[in-house]
Design a protein around this motif. Structure first.
Motif, PDB file in Angstrom:
ATOM      1  N   ASP A   7     -13.133  -5.951  -1.766  1.00 56.45           N
ATOM      2  CA  ASP A   7     -11.758  -5.454  -1.773  1.00 56.45           C
ATOM      3  C   ASP A   7     -11.250  -5.308  -3.206  1.00 56.45           C
ATOM      4  N   LYS A  10     -12.916  -2.348  -4.897  1.00 60.49           N
ATOM      5  CA  LYS A  10     -12.294  -1.086  -4.465  1.00 60.49           C
ATOM      6  C   LYS A  10     -10.968  -0.870  -5.182  1.00 60.49           C
ATOM      7  N   SER A  14     -10.080   2.220  -7.679  1.00 59.73           N
ATOM      8  CA  SER A  14      -8.908   3.090  -7.508  1.00 59.73           C
ATOM      9  C   SER A  14      -8.102   3.206  -8.793  1.00 59.73           C
ATOM     10  N   TRP A 101      -1.678  -9.714   1.209  1.00 60.30           N
ATOM     11  CA  TRP A 101      -2.491  -8.582   1.639  1.00 60.30           C
ATOM     12  C   TRP A 101      -3.638  -9.060   2.523  1.00 60.30           C
ATOM     13  N   ASP A 103      -6.353  -6.543   3.440  1.00 60.79           N
ATOM     14  CA  ASP A 103      -7.540  -5.717   3.214  1.00 60.79           C
ATOM     15  C   ASP A 103      -7.367  -4.905   1.935  1.00 60.79           C
ATOM     16  N   VAL A 105      -7.008  -1.738   1.472  1.00 63.78           N
ATOM     17  CA  VAL A 105      -5.979  -0.696   1.535  1.00 63.78           C
ATOM     18  C   VAL A 105      -4.602  -1.286   1.204  1.00 63.78           C
ATOM     19  N   LYS A 106      -4.277  -2.416   1.815  1.00 62.02           N
ATOM     20  CA  LYS A 106      -2.977  -3.061   1.568  1.00 62.02           C
ATOM     21  C   LYS A 106      -2.887  -3.540   0.119  1.00 62.02           C
ATOM     22  N   THR A 108      -4.483  -2.353  -2.510  1.00 63.14           N
ATOM     23  CA  THR A 108      -4.363  -1.178  -3.376  1.00 63.14           C
ATOM     24  C   THR A 108      -2.947  -0.601  -3.313  1.00 63.14           C
ATOM     25  N   THR A 109      -2.371  -0.538  -2.128  1.00 69.03           N
ATOM     26  CA  THR A 109      -1.006  -0.031  -1.971  1.00 69.03           C
ATOM     27  C   THR A 109      -0.008  -0.888  -2.749  1.00 69.03           C
TER      28      THR A 109
END
Length: 141
Positions: A7, A10, A14, A101, A103, A105-106, A108-109
């Motif tokens: 995670d 990633k 990003s 968070w 995962d 995605v969360k 990174t957001t």
């Protein structure tokens, strides 16, 4: 909540992709070897003038061999051995430890929504790449 190394990788991919970061591992040792070998051969063959000519030719050849070796930072991050990824993970975990968070995605957001967090992570990543990997950073615009 268990934090996953992938995670964090990633997330860093990003961020570095957004900043268009590329890095090249410096080929210092290869350049030194090529320059040294050319200088040695030039000196043996032509004496003192050969030392100068061999050093110049070897230096140019070493620089030519190292050019164009920049790779996208996300690619470099994903190719890191697990031990290096773990080191990087530990540094990132200290920065994002207070975020909630579940995962990648969360995570990174949340980070992409905070300029301050992005700057902290970029500074940490640049430091890791330069000092930990002995690489040079370039930003493509």
């Amino acid at each position: 909540m268990p934090v996953k190394v992938q995670d964090v990788m990633k997330l860093l991919c990003s961020i570095s992709e957004k900043r268009k970061m590329k890095a090249a591992v410096k080929h210092t040792l290869m350049g030194v070897l090529v320059t040294g070998a050319a200088t040695f051969v030039g000196g043996l063959a032509f004496g003192p003038p050969g030392l100068a000519a061999g050093g110049a030719v070897g230096g140019l050849l070493g620089a030519w061999m190292a050019r164009g070796q920049f790779k996208p930072v996300p690619q470099i991050l994903m190719e890191l051995p697990p031990a290096e990824q773990q080191k990087l993970f530990n540094e990132v975990a200290a920065i994002v430890r207070n975020l909630d968070w579940m995962d990648a995605v969360k995570l990174t957001t949340l980070v992409m929504g905070s300029q301050a967090l992005q700057q902290q992570l970029v500074a940490m990543l640049v430091n890791f790449i330069i000092n930990g990997l002995g690489a040079e950073i370039r930003y493509d615009d």
